[in-house]
Design a protein around this motif. Structure first.
Motif, PDB file in Angstrom:
ATOM      1  N   TRP A 176       0.844  -1.208   0.000  1.00 35.65           N
ATOM      2  CA  TRP A 176       0.000   0.000   0.000  1.00 35.65           C
ATOM      3  C   TRP A 176       0.871   1.246   0.000  1.00 35.65           C
ATOM      4  O   TRP A 176       0.635   2.187  -0.778  1.00 35.65           O
ATOM      5  CB  TRP A 176      -0.912   0.002   1.216  1.00 35.65           C
ATOM      6  CG  TRP A 176      -1.657   1.294   1.398  1.00 35.65           C
ATOM      7  CD1 TRP A 176      -2.743   1.716   0.705  1.00 35.65           C
ATOM      8  CD2 TRP A 176      -1.354   2.347   2.325  1.00 35.65           C
ATOM      9  NE1 TRP A 176      -3.136   2.958   1.133  1.00 35.65           N
ATOM     10  CE2 TRP A 176      -2.297   3.375   2.132  1.00 35.65           C
ATOM     11  CE3 TRP A 176      -0.376   2.514   3.298  1.00 35.65           C
ATOM     12  CZ2 TRP A 176      -2.291   4.546   2.874  1.00 35.65           C
ATOM     13  CZ3 TRP A 176      -0.364   3.690   4.032  1.00 35.65           C
ATOM     14  CH2 TRP A 176      -1.320   4.690   3.819  1.00 35.65           C
ATOM     15  N   CYS A 180       1.147   4.026  -3.073  1.00 30.86           N
ATOM     16  CA  CYS A 180       0.853   5.447  -2.843  1.00 30.86           C
ATOM     17  C   CYS A 180       2.007   6.322  -3.345  1.00 30.86           C
ATOM     18  O   CYS A 180       1.790   7.371  -3.961  1.00 30.86           O
ATOM     19  CB  CYS A 180       0.604   5.708  -1.357  1.00 30.86           C
ATOM     20  SG  CYS A 180      -0.956   5.052  -0.726  1.00 30.86           S
ATOM     21  N   LYS A 185      -0.460   9.676  -4.888  1.00 30.81           N
ATOM     22  CA  LYS A 185      -1.799   9.865  -4.337  1.00 30.81           C
ATOM     23  C   LYS A 185      -2.022   8.838  -3.238  1.00 30.81           C
ATOM     24  O   LYS A 185      -1.444   7.754  -3.256  1.00 30.81           O
ATOM     25  CB  LYS A 185      -2.874   9.678  -5.417  1.00 30.81           C
ATOM     26  CG  LYS A 185      -2.700  10.554  -6.654  1.00 30.81           C
ATOM     27  CD  LYS A 185      -3.004  12.010  -6.378  1.00 30.81           C
ATOM     28  CE  LYS A 185      -2.889  12.832  -7.648  1.00 30.81           C
ATOM     29  NZ  LYS A 185      -3.137  14.276  -7.402  1.00 30.81           N
ATOM     30  N   ARG A 186      -2.880   9.173  -2.283  1.00 24.29           N
ATOM     31  CA  ARG A 186      -3.226   8.226  -1.227  1.00 24.29           C
ATOM     32  C   ARG A 186      -4.457   7.438  -1.659  1.00 24.29           C
ATOM     33  O   ARG A 186      -5.548   7.988  -1.791  1.00 24.29           O
ATOM     34  CB  ARG A 186      -3.498   8.967   0.085  1.00 24.29           C
ATOM     35  CG  ARG A 186      -3.838   8.024   1.235  1.00 24.29           C
ATOM     36  CD  ARG A 186      -3.981   8.781   2.538  1.00 24.29           C
ATOM     37  NE  ARG A 186      -4.550   7.947   3.588  1.00 24.29           N
ATOM     38  CZ  ARG A 186      -4.824   8.369   4.814  1.00 24.29           C
ATOM     39  NH1 ARG A 186      -4.565   9.634   5.131  1.00 24.29           N
ATOM     40  NH2 ARG A 186      -5.341   7.567   5.702  1.00 24.29           N
ATOM     41  N   ILE A 187      -4.257   6.147  -1.888  1.00 27.03           N
ATOM     42  CA  ILE A 187      -5.342   5.290  -2.347  1.00 27.03           C
ATOM     43  C   ILE A 187      -5.940   4.536  -1.166  1.00 27.03           C
ATOM     44  O   ILE A 187      -5.406   4.549  -0.052  1.00 27.03           O
ATOM     45  CB  ILE A 187      -4.860   4.306  -3.422  1.00 27.03           C
ATOM     46  CG1 ILE A 187      -3.736   3.419  -2.878  1.00 27.03           C
ATOM     47  CG2 ILE A 187      -4.390   5.046  -4.653  1.00 27.03           C
ATOM     48  CD1 ILE A 187      -3.221   2.406  -3.876  1.00 27.03           C
ATOM     49  N   SER A 188      -7.041   3.858  -1.401  1.00 25.37           N
ATOM     50  CA  SER A 188      -7.751   3.143  -0.343  1.00 25.37           C
ATOM     51  C   SER A 188      -6.899   2.008   0.215  1.00 25.37           C
ATOM     52  O   SER A 188      -6.209   1.291  -0.516  1.00 25.37           O
ATOM     53  CB  SER A 188      -9.063   2.589  -0.894  1.00 25.37           C
ATOM     54  OG  SER A 188      -9.684   1.741   0.048  1.00 25.37           O
ATOM     55  N   ASN A 211     -17.095   9.731  -5.339  1.00 24.50           N
ATOM     56  CA  ASN A 211     -15.851  10.491  -5.359  1.00 24.50           C
ATOM     57  C   ASN A 211     -16.187  11.950  -5.073  1.00 24.50           C
ATOM     58  O   ASN A 211     -16.650  12.671  -5.959  1.00 24.50           O
ATOM     59  CB  ASN A 211     -15.155  10.349  -6.713  1.00 24.50           C
ATOM     60  CG  ASN A 211     -13.762  10.938  -6.702  1.00 24.50           C
ATOM     61  OD1 ASN A 211     -13.452  11.822  -5.917  1.00 24.50           O
ATOM     62  ND2 ASN A 211     -12.902  10.444  -7.580  1.00 24.50           N
ATOM     63  N   THR A 422      -7.237  -2.139  -7.207  1.00 30.24           N
ATOM     64  CA  THR A 422      -7.565  -0.737  -6.924  1.00 30.24           C
ATOM     65  C   THR A 422      -8.128  -0.091  -8.187  1.00 30.24           C
ATOM     66  O   THR A 422      -7.546  -0.210  -9.266  1.00 30.24           O
ATOM     67  CB  THR A 422      -6.323   0.038  -6.456  1.00 30.24           C
ATOM     68  OG1 THR A 422      -5.864  -0.507  -5.225  1.00 30.24           O
ATOM     69  CG2 THR A 422      -6.651   1.516  -6.256  1.00 30.24           C
ATOM     70  N   LEU A 424      -8.608   3.270  -9.935  1.00 30.02           N
ATOM     71  CA  LEU A 424      -8.004   4.592  -9.808  1.00 30.02           C
ATOM     72  C   LEU A 424      -9.026   5.714  -9.862  1.00 30.02           C
ATOM     73  O   LEU A 424      -8.673   6.875  -9.659  1.00 30.02           O
ATOM     74  CB  LEU A 424      -6.957   4.794 -10.903  1.00 30.02           C
ATOM     75  CG  LEU A 424      -5.683   3.948 -10.743  1.00 30.02           C
ATOM     76  CD1 LEU A 424      -4.724   4.206 -11.887  1.00 30.02           C
ATOM     77  CD2 LEU A 424      -5.015   4.237  -9.418  1.00 30.02           C
ATOM     78  N   GLU A 426     -10.970   6.324  -7.622  1.00 31.76           N
ATOM     79  CA  GLU A 426     -11.077   6.856  -6.262  1.00 31.76           C
ATOM     80  C   GLU A 426     -10.145   8.034  -6.013  1.00 31.76           C
ATOM     81  O   GLU A 426     -10.327   8.774  -5.039  1.00 31.76           O
ATOM     82  CB  GLU A 426     -10.793   5.750  -5.249  1.00 31.76           C
ATOM     83  CG  GLU A 426      -9.371   5.255  -5.231  1.00 31.76           C
ATOM     84  CD  GLU A 426      -9.177   4.081  -4.296  1.00 31.76           C
ATOM     85  OE1 GLU A 426      -8.148   4.052  -3.632  1.00 31.76           O
ATOM     86  OE2 GLU A 426     -10.047   3.191  -4.236  1.00 31.76           O
ATOM     87  N   VAL A 427      -9.120   8.227  -6.848  1.00 37.00           N
ATOM     88  CA  VAL A 427      -8.234   9.393  -6.698  1.00 37.00           C
ATOM     89  C   VAL A 427      -8.407  10.353  -7.873  1.00 37.00           C
ATOM     90  O   VAL A 427      -7.556  11.208  -8.109  1.00 37.00           O
ATOM     91  CB  VAL A 427      -6.759   8.955  -6.571  1.00 37.00           C
ATOM     92  CG1 VAL A 427      -6.534   8.204  -5.285  1.00 37.00           C
ATOM     93  CG2 VAL A 427      -6.322   8.108  -7.757  1.00 37.00           C
TER      94      VAL A 427
END
Length: 912
Positions: A176, A180, A185-188, A211, A422, A424, A426-427
C-alpha cells in the motif's frame, strides 16, 4: 529552532489562533477546540474573513486548505493545522510538529502515523523517510496513536497486540505504501488489509462508490441551473463580473444576477471593481488584468458550485473550475483518446478534460486511437490497445498534462502504473492547478513588478500590530532539523522493493480444470521499480547556480518540435515551502522583500529540461573509457568514433535497467570504501530454490551479488547470463534464451555468494543431458542459433491465441515478443486485421502461407476454430490450430519446426 519552552508556562502559551468555519468542523467541535486551547494558555481571536489581519495569527485551525487566505497564511509563516493537532498535543503533553497536521493536499500522508513489524531494516528506513517527507509521522514503538501497522504477516507480536486490544489501527501490507508513492496519491487501504488482502487474490478492481472530489466539477460547460431558493452567504459583500466570452443569453445573465443581488452581492461590468471574474477562456485583457491583481478567476461551473454548496472554494482546487485554454494543451492536437473502466461522473469528467486539452475523444476504441486512459488493468479495450501498440495510461497523465499545460511524457512510471485490486477512479480529481505556473504561461507580469498570489488577501496589508493582540511566535517544541537531515529523498524511497516475488512457474505444467495463468504469482506480476529522477539541486541549499555549474549544465533551447520533457518528481516538502511575499508594486511605497518564488520556479523548470543531458553526462563519466572534456582534443578521431558508437548502441535499449540507479551523494562515498563495482553481468535467474519463502535472504544475497558486479534483471533482452538448475520451460528461461546469453548452473550463484570475487561463468556450464533428451534439442545448438537470429526468429510473424490457452496469454505474448513476433488475442472476430509475413528463402511465391492459432481444447475455444478458419481463408492463408507446444519448441530450439501431435485437427506442418 527556538530553545526549550519554559516548563512552568502553559502548553499553548503565546499562541494566537483562529478557527476557519467549515462544514467538516461542526460548531460544537469549534467551541470545544477553543476551550481546550484557551485553557492551556492560547489566545483566541475570531476569524472575520479580513485579509489584512491573517498575518497577526500564529496558528490557523482548519480541516482543509480550501479557504480564501490559505496562501496568505503560508506567505506569512503562519501554521495551518488540522483540528486533531490540538487533542494530540494535549495527550502528548507537548506541542506537536504542525507540519504533520497540515491540510495541504500535496502531503498525502498527513494524519497518518505508521509503525512497522517484521520488515527488514532497510525497508523500515525507507518507509520512515517517505512518511515524514509526505507529511505523516513514523513511530518506532507501537502506541495507541498509530493508525497504520505495516507488516507481511499477522504472526508478529505487535499485530497480536493490536488484535487483542482491538486498537483502531489498520494492519496492512507494505505494498500500500509503495503504491501510494508510485502514484503520488493516497489510495484506499481496503485491498491491502490483512489477514485477507484482495491484491493477493483476484485481479478484479475494487470499485469506489462515490468520489467527492468530482462534486460539481465534471464539466467546464454546465447546462443545469442550480437551485436558487435558499438564502446564500457566499456572495455577501462580493462584486461579480460575468465576461462576454461565456456565451450565455440575457435571460440566464438576469437569473444569475438576481441570485447574486438577492444574497448580498452585486453584478458589475468593470474588472477594476470586481471581486470575482467569471469567464470561459484564459485570455483577453480583462482576464489578464483580473489575474494579475489577484481577483478570484473562475468559470461558470465554479459559479454554479458556489451557488449549490453556499461555500467558498478556490477555483484552482478543481481543474474544470478554472477557465480553459482557447487552443487546448500543446501536444494534444493530434491525440485521439478513448477510456476504459470509467462510468458515471468519472466518464463525463474525463470526457470534458480530454476536450479541454484539445484532443479528440472516441467512445469506442479504434485502431486510429493514440491513447487509452484506463482505471485498472484488464478488459477488451486493454487487450486491444496492446495488440494495436497504443499507449495505455492512467488518468494522472491526463490531469497533470492539463494542469501543467504541456503533454507529459508517458515514460514516467506513475502514468503507466495500475495497482492491483484498486480502481483509480477513487483518486480522480485530486490534481490542482499551480498559480505560479498559470502566471508564467497566461498572465506574465511586466519586468520589475512584484509577483502576486492569486488570493485577494494580498491586495492590501494596511493593518497595524495594535489591531490584534501582539504575541511572540511560538516555535515547534519538536525540533525537525535533525529529523529532516535523516529523511531519505523521494528518489531513495522509490528504490524500496516491497515484496520479493517467487520464481515464475513453468508454462508447460498441466493445466488445471479451469484455465489459469501460471504466471499470476511470478516476478512479472510485480510493478517495475521506479527509476529515481535526480533532484535539480542539492537538498541542503537552494539558490542560484554558480557560474561554473551553469556552464557545465547547458540548458537546451525549446523548439516547437521538441517532445515534452518529464517534469521532476513532485516534492511535497517543496509544495509546503514559503511562497512569495504578497504586495503591490505601487509607486511612493517602500520596496518590499520577496522570496523570489517566481524566479525559483523558472530556474527549476530550466533545470528539469537540462536533467536528461546531466544524466547522460554522469553516466558517461562513470565509464572507464570516459574522456574529460579538457583532454578531448588529445584523443585520436578513431577513438572518438568508437566511443560515440558504443554510446549510441547502448542508448537504443529501452530497459530501465540499462542505466544503474543513481545513488545519493552520501551513499556514493561509502560505496567506494566497500569495493562496490560497476555492473559487469546482467543475470536472469530462474528455478533457484535457495530463496524460496525467504525474502530476507534473497534481499541480502541480491545486494552481495550486486557488489560483485552481477545485477539480477527481469529484462530478458539485456541478459548476459542465464542461470538455472537444469533445462526449464519457464517464461524467464525461454525469453532469455532468445538473447543468446551464457547459460550457467545455479552453482554459479552459490560460488559467487561464498567468495569475494565473481567466479568465471565458464566453470559452471549448464549441462542437462536428460533434459536435452526429453526436449529433443541441444542447448549449445539453440544458443548458437539464437545468436544468429538476433531475437528476430519470428520477425514478421503474427501469432493468434485464445484467451484460455494453457500457460496464459501473457506468457505466450512474452515469448513471441522476445523472438520478434506479434501476438494477437483472438475472440472470434472474422474481420480482425491480418498481416502477411515476409517470405523466407525456402518458401516459394506460390506456396500458401499459414496463419497460426494457439489454443486449448475447451468447448469455448473449439467454438472459435470455425471463425478463425473463415478469417484465414478470407485472406488466402491456411489456418493451423495448434497446441502451445509448437511455440515452446520453436522458442527453445530457436528454429521453426513441426512435430506430430501438435495440431488439434491434424493440419500439415508449419513451413519456415
Amino acid at each position: 529552532m527556538a530553545g526549550p519552552r519554559d516548563s512552568q508556562a502553559p502548553l499553548f502559551d503565546g499562541i494566537v489562533f483562529c478557527i476557519i468555519p467549515s462544514p467538516e468542523l461542526p460548531k460544537c467541535e469549534q467551541d470545544e477546540i477553543t476551550k481546550i486551547l484557551t485553557r492551556h494558555g492560547a489566545q483566541h481571536v475570531p476569524y472575520d474573513g479580513a485579509a489584512d489581519k491573517i498575518r497577526n495569527y500564529t496558528h490557523v485551525i482548519s480541516p482543509t486548505a480550501d479557504f480564501p487566505h490559505y496562501h496568505a497564511a503560508l506567505d506569512n509563516f503562519i501554521h495551518v493545522v488540522k483540528p486533531s493537532w490540538v487533542a494530540e498535543s494535549v495527550a502528548a503533553h507537548r506541542v506537536n510538529n504542525p507540519r504533520s497536521y497540515s491540510p495541504d493536499p500535496h502531503l498525502i500522508m498527513s494524519g497518518v502515523t505508521i509503525a512497522c513489524a517484521g520488515l527488514p531494516a532497510g525497508d523500515v528506513e525507507a518507509i520512515a523517510g517517505g512518511v515524514l517527507a509526505m507529511g505523516g509521522t513514523f513511530s518506532e514503538p507501537m502506541t495507541a496513536l498509530v493508525t497504520h501497522l505495516v507488516t507481511r504477516s499477522l504472526d508478529d507480536a505487535r499485530c497480536k497486540v493490536v488484535l487483542r486490544k482491538k486498537l483502531k489501527c489498520m494492519i496492512l501490507l507494505p505494498n500500500w505504501f509503495d503504491d501510494c508513492l508510485r502514484l503520488g496519491k493516497r489510495i484506499s487501504e481496503r485491498p491491502y488489509l490483512l489477514p485477507d488482502p484482495a491484491i493477493l487474490k483476484s485481479p478484479a478492481a475494487y470499485r469506489p462508490q462515490t468520489n467527492p472530489d468530482l462534486a460539481g466539477a465534471v464539466t467546464h460547460s454546465p447546462t443545469d441551473m442550480p437551485n436558487d431558493t435558499r438564502k446564500l452567504t457566499v456572495f455577501k459583500d462580493k462584486r461579480v463580473m460575468l465576461a462576454q466570452d461565456l456565451g450565455i443569453g440575457h435571460g440566464l445573465r438576469d437569473i444569475l444576477g438576481g441570485i447574486i443581488d438577492k444574497n448580498g452581492g452585486k453584478i458589475v461590468s468593470n474588472v477594476d471593481e470586481t471581486d470575482m471574474y467569471i469567464c470561459f477562456y484564459r485570455d483577453g485583457a480583462e482576464y489578464i488584468k483580473a489575474s494579475q491583481v489577484g481577483k478570484d478567476v473562475g468559470n461558470l461551473s465554479w459559479l454554479y458550485h458556489l451557488i449549490t454548496h453556499d461555500r467558498w472554494t478556490s477555483p484552482l482546487k478543481r481543474l474544470l473550475h478554472y477557465p480553459v485554454p482557447r487552443r487546448g494543451v500543446p501536444g494534444f492536437e493530434n491525440a485521439i483518446i478513448s477510456m476504459s473502466n470509467y462510468a458515471g461522473d468519472e466518464r463525463i469528467y474525463l470526457q470534458s478534460l480530454i476536450k479541454a486539452c484539445g484532443a479528440t475523444y472516441e467512445k469506442t476504441l479504434k485502431n486510429s486511437c493514440t491513447h487509452l486512459v484506463a482505471a485498472h488493468q484488464g478488459g477488451e479495450k486493454w487487450l486491444a490497445a496492446i495488440d494495436w501498440n497504443q499507449d495505455i495510461v492512467n488518468h494522472l497523465w491526463l490531469e497533470e498534462s492539463y494542469a501543467k499545460h504541456q503533454m507529459q511524457s508517458i515514460s514516467r512510471p506513475e502514468y503507466t502504473y495500475f495497482p492491483k485490486a484498486t480502481h483509480l477512479g477513487e483518486v480522480l480529481g485530486q490534481t490542482h492547478l499551480d498559480p505560479h505556473l498559470l502566471e508564467t504561461k497566461f498572465y506574465p507580469r511586466e519586468p520589475g513588478r512584484v509577483p502576486l498570489s492569486t488570493s485577494r488577501s494580498h491586495v492590501a496589508n494596511t493593518s497595524t500590530p495594535s489591531e490584534l493582540p501582539s504575541s511572540r511566535r511560538v516555535e515547534d517544541s519538536v525540533s525537525t532539523e535533525k529529523t529532516e537531515d535523516k529523511v531519505p529523498s523521494f528518489n531513495d524511497v522509490m528504490d524500496w522493493d516491497p515484496a520479493p516475488a517467487a520464481d515464475d512457474a513453468s508454462v508447460l505444467s498441466d493445466p488445471p480444470s479451469e484455465p489459469a495463468d501460471p504466471e499470476s504469482h511470478s516476478d512479472a506480476e510485480l510493478p517495475p521499480k521506479r527509476k529515481p529522477e535526480p533532484a535539480p539541486a542539492p537538498a541542503k541549499k537552494r539558490g542560484r547556480l554558480r557560474k561554473a555549474e551553469a556552464k557545465a549544465t547547458p540548458v537546451p533551447k525549446a523548439t516547437p518540435t521538441d517532445k515534452p520533457t518529464p517534469a521532476p518528481a513532485r516534492s511535497s516538502a517543496r509544495r509546503s515551502s514559503v511562497l512569495a511575499t504578497p504586495t503591490f508594486g505601487w509607486e511612493n511605497e517602500p520596496p518590499v522583500r520577496t522570496s523570489a518564488r517566481s524566479a525559483k520556479v523558472k530556474a527549476e523548470a530550466k533545470l528539469a529540461e537540462a536533467m536528461e543531458d546531466v544524466q547522460a553526462y554522469e553516466k558517461e563519466r562513470k565509464r572507464k573509457s570516459f574522456i574529460r572534456p579538457e583532454l578531448e582534443a588529445e584523443v585520436p578521431a578513431a577513438a572518438k568514433r568508437k566511443s560515440s558508437d558504443a554510446v549510441a548502441s547502448r542508448g537504443k535499449r529501452k530497459s530501465t535497467e540499462d542505466v544503474p540507479l543513481e545513488e545519493p551523494a552520501h551513499k556514493a562515498k561509502k560505496s567506494k570504501t566497500t569495493g562496490k563495482r560497476g555492473i559487469e553481468q546482467r543475470m536472469v535467474l530462474t528455478g533457484y530454490e535457495r530463496w524460496a519463502n525467504n525474502p530476507r535472504l534473497e534481499s541480502g544475497d541480491t545486494k552481495k551479488l550486486r557488489q560483485l558486479g552481477i545485477q539480477l534483471t527481469e529484462d530478458c533482452a539485456t541478459a548476459t547470463l542465464l542461470c538455472a538448475p537444469k533445462l526449464l520451460r519457464t517464461k524467464k528461461f525461454i525469453c532469455a534464451l532468445a538473447a543468446a546469453p551464457t547459460a550457467v548452473h545455479t552453482g554459479f550463484v552459490d560460488a559467487a555468494l561464498a567468495a569475494d570475487e565473481p567466479p568465471d561463468p565458464a566453470d559452471f556450464p549448464l549441462e542437462d543431458d536428460e533434459g536435452e533428451k526429453r526436449l529433443g534439442l541441444r542447448l549449445a545448438d539453440s544458443l548458437a542459433r539464437a545468436k544468429a537470429n538476433k531475437r528476430a526468429l519470428l520477425k514478421g510473424w503474427q501469432v493468434f491465441c485464445t484467451e484460455g490457452v494453457p500457460g496464459g496469454v501473457e506468457s505466450m505474448r512474452a515469448i513471441v515478443l522476445a523472438n520478434g513476433g506479434q501476438l494477437v488475442v483472438y475472440k472470434g472476430r472474422t474481420a480482425a486485421e491480418v498481416k502477411n509475413r515476409p517470405k523466407a528463402g525456402k518458401e516459394t511465391q506460390g506456396e500458401e502461407e499459414q496463419l497460426i492459432l494457439l489454443s486449448g481444447d475447451s468447448k469455448a475455444e473449439r467454438a472459435l476454430w470455425p471463425k478463425f478458419k473463415e478469417m484465414a481463408q478470407g485472406v488466402a492463408m491456411r489456418p493451423v490450430v495448434c497446441r502451445k507446444e509448437w511455440l515452446l519448441d520453436v522458442a527453445l530450439g530457436q528454429r521453426v519446426g513441426w512435430a506430430e501431435g501438435w495440431s488439434w485437427e491434424g493440419e500439415s506442418q508449419v513451413s519456415v
